[in-house]
Design a protein around this motif. Sequence first.
Motif, PDB file in Angstrom:
ATOM      1  N   HIS A  90       1.850   0.495  -2.018  1.00  0.00           N
ATOM      2  CA  HIS A  90       2.861   0.247  -2.545  1.00  0.00           C
ATOM      3  C   HIS A  90       3.973   0.556  -2.758  1.00  0.00           C
ATOM      4  CE1 HIS A  90       1.930  -3.745  -0.379  1.00  0.00           C
ATOM      5  NE2 HIS A  90       0.537  -3.757  -0.799  1.00  0.00           N
ATOM      6  N   LYS A  91       3.713   1.700  -4.212  1.00  0.00           N
ATOM      7  CA  LYS A  91       4.114   2.490  -4.675  1.00  0.00           C
ATOM      8  C   LYS A  91       5.040   3.639  -4.150  1.00  0.00           C
ATOM      9  CE  LYS A  91       2.168   1.891  -9.434  1.00  0.00           C
ATOM     10  NZ  LYS A  91       1.242   2.891 -10.697  1.00  0.00           N
ATOM     11  N   ARG A  92       4.374   3.727  -3.037  1.00  0.00           N
ATOM     12  CA  ARG A  92       4.772   4.750  -1.665  1.00  0.00           C
ATOM     13  C   ARG A  92       5.863   4.701  -0.838  1.00  0.00           C
ATOM     14  NH1 ARG A  92      -0.498   8.725  -0.498  1.00  0.00           N
ATOM     15  NH2 ARG A  92      -0.988   9.878  -2.685  1.00  0.00           N
ATOM     16  N   TYR A  93       5.278   3.055  -0.323  1.00  0.00           N
ATOM     17  CA  TYR A  93       5.792   3.100   0.688  1.00  0.00           C
ATOM     18  C   TYR A  93       6.864   1.914   0.945  1.00  0.00           C
ATOM     19  CZ  TYR A  93       2.869   7.082   2.813  1.00  0.00           C
ATOM     20  OH  TYR A  93       2.262   7.685   2.553  1.00  0.00           O
ATOM     21  N   ASP A  94       6.664   0.820   0.158  1.00  0.00           N
ATOM     22  CA  ASP A  94       7.665  -0.972   0.265  1.00  0.00           C
ATOM     23  C   ASP A  94       9.460  -0.497  -0.350  1.00  0.00           C
ATOM     24  OD1 ASP A  94       4.948  -2.188  -0.226  1.00  0.00           O
ATOM     25  OD2 ASP A  94       5.812  -3.226  -2.203  1.00  0.00           O
ATOM     26  N   GLY A  95       9.308  -0.710   0.291  1.00  0.00           N
ATOM     27  CA  GLY A  95      11.277  -1.287   0.110  1.00  0.00           C
ATOM     28  C   GLY A  95      11.782  -0.298   1.505  1.00  0.00           C
ATOM     29  N   GLY A  96      10.766  -0.121   1.608  1.00  0.00           N
ATOM     30  CA  GLY A  96      12.051  -0.271   3.780  1.00  0.00           C
ATOM     31  C   GLY A  96      11.527   0.888   3.760  1.00  0.00           C
ATOM     32  N   ARG A  97      10.207   2.255   3.320  1.00  0.00           N
ATOM     33  CA  ARG A  97      10.010   3.353   3.127  1.00  0.00           C
ATOM     34  C   ARG A  97       9.148   3.506   3.959  1.00  0.00           C
ATOM     35  NH1 ARG A  97       8.625   4.309  -2.979  1.00  0.00           N
ATOM     36  NH2 ARG A  97       8.378   2.799  -2.843  1.00  0.00           N
ATOM     37  N   LEU A  98       8.704   2.382   4.758  1.00  0.00           N
ATOM     38  CA  LEU A  98       7.427   3.149   5.534  1.00  0.00           C
ATOM     39  C   LEU A  98       7.749   3.692   6.745  1.00  0.00           C
ATOM     40  CD1 LEU A  98       4.240   2.832   5.619  1.00  0.00           C
ATOM     41  CD2 LEU A  98       4.544   0.515   6.985  1.00  0.00           C
ATOM     42  N   PRO A  99       7.566   4.739   7.576  1.00  0.00           N
ATOM     43  CA  PRO A  99       8.085   4.655   8.512  1.00  0.00           C
ATOM     44  C   PRO A  99       7.587   4.462   9.760  1.00  0.00           C
ATOM     45  CG  PRO A  99       7.149   6.813   7.367  1.00  0.00           C
ATOM     46  CD  PRO A  99       6.822   5.921   6.844  1.00  0.00           C
ATOM     47  N   MET A 100       8.159   4.386  10.182  1.00  0.00           N
ATOM     48  CA  MET A 100       8.847   4.038  11.760  1.00  0.00           C
ATOM     49  C   MET A 100       7.768   4.683  12.821  1.00  0.00           C
ATOM     50  SD  MET A 100      11.091   0.366  12.705  1.00  0.00           S
ATOM     51  CE  MET A 100      12.659   0.978  12.607  1.00  0.00           C
ATOM     52  N   GLU A 130       5.441  -9.861   7.176  1.00  0.00           N
ATOM     53  CA  GLU A 130       6.429 -10.055   7.256  1.00  0.00           C
ATOM     54  C   GLU A 130       7.200  -9.268   6.564  1.00  0.00           C
ATOM     55  OE1 GLU A 130       5.985 -14.196   6.077  1.00  0.00           O
ATOM     56  OE2 GLU A 130       5.687 -14.408   8.507  1.00  0.00           O
ATOM     57  N   ASN A 131       6.732  -8.822   5.751  1.00  0.00           N
ATOM     58  CA  ASN A 131       7.840  -8.189   4.699  1.00  0.00           C
ATOM     59  C   ASN A 131       8.023  -6.788   4.896  1.00  0.00           C
ATOM     60  OD1 ASN A 131       7.171 -10.108   2.240  1.00  0.00           O
ATOM     61  ND2 ASN A 131       5.961  -8.911   1.275  1.00  0.00           N
ATOM     62  N   GLN A 132       7.119  -5.959   5.681  1.00  0.00           N
ATOM     63  CA  GLN A 132       7.382  -4.921   6.557  1.00  0.00           C
ATOM     64  C   GLN A 132       7.949  -5.032   7.062  1.00  0.00           C
ATOM     65  OE1 GLN A 132       3.535  -3.013   7.384  1.00  0.00           O
ATOM     66  NE2 GLN A 132       3.221  -2.599   4.841  1.00  0.00           N
ATOM     67  N   LEU A 133       7.815  -5.957   8.161  1.00  0.00           N
ATOM     68  CA  LEU A 133       9.089  -5.990   9.232  1.00  0.00           C
ATOM     69  C   LEU A 133      10.738  -6.432   9.221  1.00  0.00           C
ATOM     70  CD1 LEU A 133       7.246  -8.284  11.927  1.00  0.00           C
ATOM     71  CD2 LEU A 133       7.114  -5.699  11.589  1.00  0.00           C
ATOM     72  N   ARG A 134      10.685  -7.391   7.872  1.00  0.00           N
ATOM     73  CA  ARG A 134      12.190  -7.660   7.233  1.00  0.00           C
ATOM     74  C   ARG A 134      12.673  -6.058   6.570  1.00  0.00           C
ATOM     75  NH1 ARG A 134       9.547 -12.937   5.744  1.00  0.00           N
ATOM     76  NH2 ARG A 134      11.116 -14.576   7.238  1.00  0.00           N
ATOM     77  N   GLU A 135      11.710  -5.616   5.802  1.00  0.00           N
ATOM     78  CA  GLU A 135      12.350  -4.078   5.266  1.00  0.00           C
ATOM     79  C   GLU A 135      13.067  -3.497   6.400  1.00  0.00           C
ATOM     80  OE1 GLU A 135       9.069  -2.811   2.292  1.00  0.00           O
ATOM     81  OE2 GLU A 135       9.399  -4.263   0.559  1.00  0.00           O
TER      82      GLU A 135
END
Length: 231
Positions: A90-100, A130-135
Motif C-alpha cells: 500500500h505504501k508503494r502503490y496506493d493513490g493511483g500508483r499501481l501500474p495498469m 473498488e479502491n483500485q478501480l476508482r483510483e
Amino acid sequence: MIVFIWRQMMKTRQFDAVLFDMDGVIFDSERAVMDCWTTLAEKYNIKDIEQSVLACTGTTMVRTREIMLERYGDDFPYDDYAHEASIMYHKRYDGGRLPMKKGVAELLGFLKKNGKKIALASSTRRQTVENQLREAEIYDYFDGIVCGDMVSRSKPAPDIFLKACELIGTEPEKSYAIEDSYNGIRAAYAGGLRPIMVPDLLPANEEMEKLTEKVIENLFEVMNYLENIKD
C-alpha cells in the motif's frame, strides 16, 4: 483436431459480455505482490518464495494462507509476513500508483462503445478492488463486480464467474472471460464461459492451451480478436 474445430466454431459466434480478472489482467499487481514478498524473503530468509507466490496466483486470501502453511509448515508466521507485505504494498502503490496493463482503457472503451456488458470477477476482496478501480478512474466501465469475499468457493471453482454473469444478466456461453492465471482459466472453463488467457507471470502450458479459446499476448490483441468476432 476437436479443439481446433471447437475454437473455429466459437470464433463465429457473437458475444454479449466480457468478464475480467483484475490482478495480472487489468493491473500489473501480481508483479507488485511478488516484489513485496521477494523483499520479505530476503529479510527473513524465506526459501523458494517465487514459486510459493505463483502457487497462490488467482486464489483468495484464505486459500493463499492455506497454501503458504502447507508449504512452510503450521509454525510459519504467515499472518505477520502478510501484514508486513500488505503495508509495503500500500505504501508503494496506493493513490493511483499501481501500474495498469497496456490496452486496458482502449479495450474497455471498445467494449462500451459496442454495447457489450462488462464485469469484474476477481478473487481479491471487494474493498481493495473498488479502491483500485476508482483510483485508476475505470470503475464506471463495469456493469457488475464480484469479488473473492462475495463467494464461498474460490477459483478454480466457477462460482465467481457464474455470479458475475447472473449479476449483469448474461449467459456464460455468451461471455468471454479474460484471465492470466491457471486457476482463473480453469474456473471460466468450468463455468461454461469462453476463456481467453493473457499470460502474466505464468506462461500458458499445455492444459491452458486446451482450456482456452485463445491465448493472446496483450489486451490490444484481445481487442483486435474480439473486433473480428462475427455473427
